[in-house]
Design a protein around this motif. Sequence first.
Motif, mmCIF file in Angstrom:
data_model
loop_
_atom_site.group_PDB
_atom_site.id
_atom_site.type_symbol
_atom_site.label_atom_id
_atom_site.label_comp_id
_atom_site.label_asym_id
_atom_site.label_seq_id
_atom_site.Cartn_x
_atom_site.Cartn_y
_atom_site.Cartn_z
ATOM 1 N N SER B 354 0.840 -1.203 0.000
ATOM 2 C CA SER B 354 0.000 0.000 0.000
ATOM 3 C C SER B 354 0.868 1.244 0.000
ATOM 4 O O SER B 354 2.020 1.208 0.422
ATOM 5 C CB SER B 354 -0.886 0.022 1.255
ATOM 6 O OG SER B 354 -0.080 0.060 2.412
ATOM 7 N N ASP B 355 0.293 2.338 -0.476
ATOM 8 C CA ASP B 355 0.942 3.627 -0.277
ATOM 9 C C ASP B 355 0.041 4.606 0.473
ATOM 10 O O ASP B 355 0.503 5.576 1.031
ATOM 11 C CB ASP B 355 1.463 4.218 -1.601
ATOM 12 C CG ASP B 355 0.403 4.243 -2.702
ATOM 13 O OD1 ASP B 355 -0.798 4.138 -2.374
ATOM 14 O OD2 ASP B 355 0.771 4.372 -3.879
ATOM 15 N N GLN B 356 -1.285 4.340 0.472
ATOM 16 C CA GLN B 356 -2.210 5.239 1.167
ATOM 17 C C GLN B 356 -3.283 4.451 1.899
ATOM 18 O O GLN B 356 -3.550 3.286 1.581
ATOM 19 C CB GLN B 356 -2.895 6.168 0.152
ATOM 20 C CG GLN B 356 -1.956 7.201 -0.448
ATOM 21 C CD GLN B 356 -2.706 8.216 -1.276
ATOM 22 O OE1 GLN B 356 -3.551 7.849 -2.090
ATOM 23 N NE2 GLN B 356 -2.410 9.486 -1.079
ATOM 24 N N TYR B 373 -6.876 0.170 2.478
ATOM 25 C CA TYR B 373 -5.528 0.427 1.991
ATOM 26 C C TYR B 373 -5.531 0.454 0.460
ATOM 27 O O TYR B 373 -6.208 -0.365 -0.177
ATOM 28 C CB TYR B 373 -4.570 -0.679 2.457
ATOM 29 C CG TYR B 373 -4.367 -0.754 3.953
ATOM 30 C CD1 TYR B 373 -5.394 -1.172 4.792
ATOM 31 C CD2 TYR B 373 -3.145 -0.414 4.524
ATOM 32 C CE1 TYR B 373 -5.212 -1.235 6.164
ATOM 33 C CE2 TYR B 373 -2.946 -0.480 5.898
ATOM 34 C CZ TYR B 373 -3.981 -0.896 6.709
ATOM 35 O OH TYR B 373 -3.794 -0.966 8.066
ATOM 36 N N PRO B 419 -7.235 10.552 1.921
ATOM 37 C CA PRO B 419 -6.187 9.538 2.010
ATOM 38 C C PRO B 419 -4.987 10.038 2.812
ATOM 39 O O PRO B 419 -4.588 11.201 2.693
ATOM 40 C CB PRO B 419 -5.798 9.292 0.548
ATOM 41 C CG PRO B 419 -6.933 9.824 -0.253
ATOM 42 C CD PRO B 419 -7.486 10.966 0.541
ATOM 43 N N PRO B 421 -0.899 8.832 4.128
ATOM 44 C CA PRO B 421 0.158 7.860 3.787
ATOM 45 C C PRO B 421 -0.045 6.574 4.601
ATOM 46 O O PRO B 421 -0.436 6.640 5.767
ATOM 47 C CB PRO B 421 1.453 8.563 4.202
ATOM 48 C CG PRO B 421 1.092 10.000 4.384
ATOM 49 C CD PRO B 421 -0.361 10.064 4.715
ATOM 50 N N SER B 422 0.211 5.405 3.994
ATOM 51 C CA SER B 422 -0.021 4.163 4.743
ATOM 52 C C SER B 422 1.071 3.931 5.777
ATOM 53 O O SER B 422 0.877 3.200 6.736
ATOM 54 C CB SER B 422 -0.162 2.971 3.807
ATOM 55 O OG SER B 422 1.064 2.669 3.180
#
Lengths: 69, 454
Positions: B354-356, B373, B419, B421-422
Amino acid sequence: MNIVVDLNRCQAYAQCAFLAPEVFELHGEEALLYVPAVPEDQQERVHRAAVACPVQAILVGGAAGADVR
Amino acid sequence: MSGELRDGRIVVVGASLAGLRAAETLRDEGFEGSLTLVGDEPHPPYDRPPLSKQVLLGRVPATGTGLPARRPVDAQWKLGVAATGVDGIGKRVFLANGEEVPYDRLLIATGTRARPWPNPAEAALDGVFALRTSDDAAGLAERLDAGPRRVLVIGAGFTGSEIASACRERDIPVTVVERGPAPLVGALGGTLAAVAAEMHRRHGVDLRCGVQVTSLEGDGRLTGARLSDGSTVEADVAVVALGAVRNTEWLAESGLAAGPRGVTCDAGCRAFNMYGIVTDDVFVAGDVARFPHPLFGYQLIALEHWGNAVAQAEVAAHNMVSAGPFRRPHLAVPTFWSSQFGHNIKSVGVPTYSDQVVVAQGSLREARLVVVYGYKGRITAAVSVNRAKWLDYYQNLIETAAPFPPEPGAADRTAPMIPLPSDVPDPAVLSHGPTVALTGHLPDRRLTLVRPGG
């Protein structure tokens, strides 16, 4: 008789906890705790709980490896 | 099934959840040959998740988590003896007692073991435990029954957090030490890790993040620990919860693609050899398997999940008795659960891919929520805290590669979801293992080939 509950499937409908409260218990809102080795006097209730489970998450069977020699 | 595949000799190394379910599936699908299960523990197959929950709470004895059988397997069981090697040419498995077991097809399901404390002398102190086997759980449960003054938990992954939760429920003082910034951050990223940290503190855990235990102290018996910030913790019980090590050492001379990250196999659970050529007679399933998953960029992943052990064992067993075109891929969406501090945490997909993230339902404040995610605009995972009924909905979105953030209808509010950041850290900085090991590369971190003159 042993049981295992697929807790990925379980969604805490709690039918089992009503039908066999000595074996199944909700811990908090939706975390299920249960007794894997079912006492003899609870087996009938556990069979009923397994049938009633809306997501069919309860597996009932004889102890795996009972044929170990 | 062709007659040839119905007969012969199948050996399953590993007699826990994956090995058992594979053996049952083989018989279900009509395998009539000889079946041997080899396990290094002396016990028949038992379930591990209750060990850190019911057993430590004192509700179930450590010997009472035996698994139910789905059906008789008519197998020869070799329990309490480890496999020490495989001869892929002579097709035999070597056992620690000197025995050799010949096979026509082999299933490797040797799983993982607890990562040991790095200093063997300190690890041998009375009062230092790990938690992976029923014997581990029996020893630890006995100490908790005796009412220790303080328990030190080293590593705040799922196992460490569940141990801390059980101790607090029994009113035993607990210190948790985690090198990373928060509990569970390696598996769930920063947003839910903050919720987890709050759960620890609200339940009276002495949580210390960003530090590590540098030594365990004691003279025969554990008395405490020294931490990297110069402080000390007095404790008479310590539990080492530093994640898992894959049991692949016994395959070092096998010629298979086996190493610390697992045994690499194809989507049909067939093992690769060390040249990257797929084998026809060696299969892999469960925690020890490292396999490509199409939902996650065909990246090789290894999952320490109960559900994966079952699903992958079923696919491996089916493929062991099925001819080429009838073989199936292992495509199940990864799922897992954990219960701690009275909260039920459930996951579908791979949160670390994931990125967000967005909080799609509920709120961080009430610790009752669903976090979704995304990776590059596609939904890749969802995690619920006490909202399990919603996960099926998100599983469908993951399987259909739905856009991230999720459309309205997936949310319990009208305001747009923002969103974040993850915030998934590099696993190398953590004490606890991530439980999902992404062992390839994320697609955006690949090298780009530069063509001169283009």
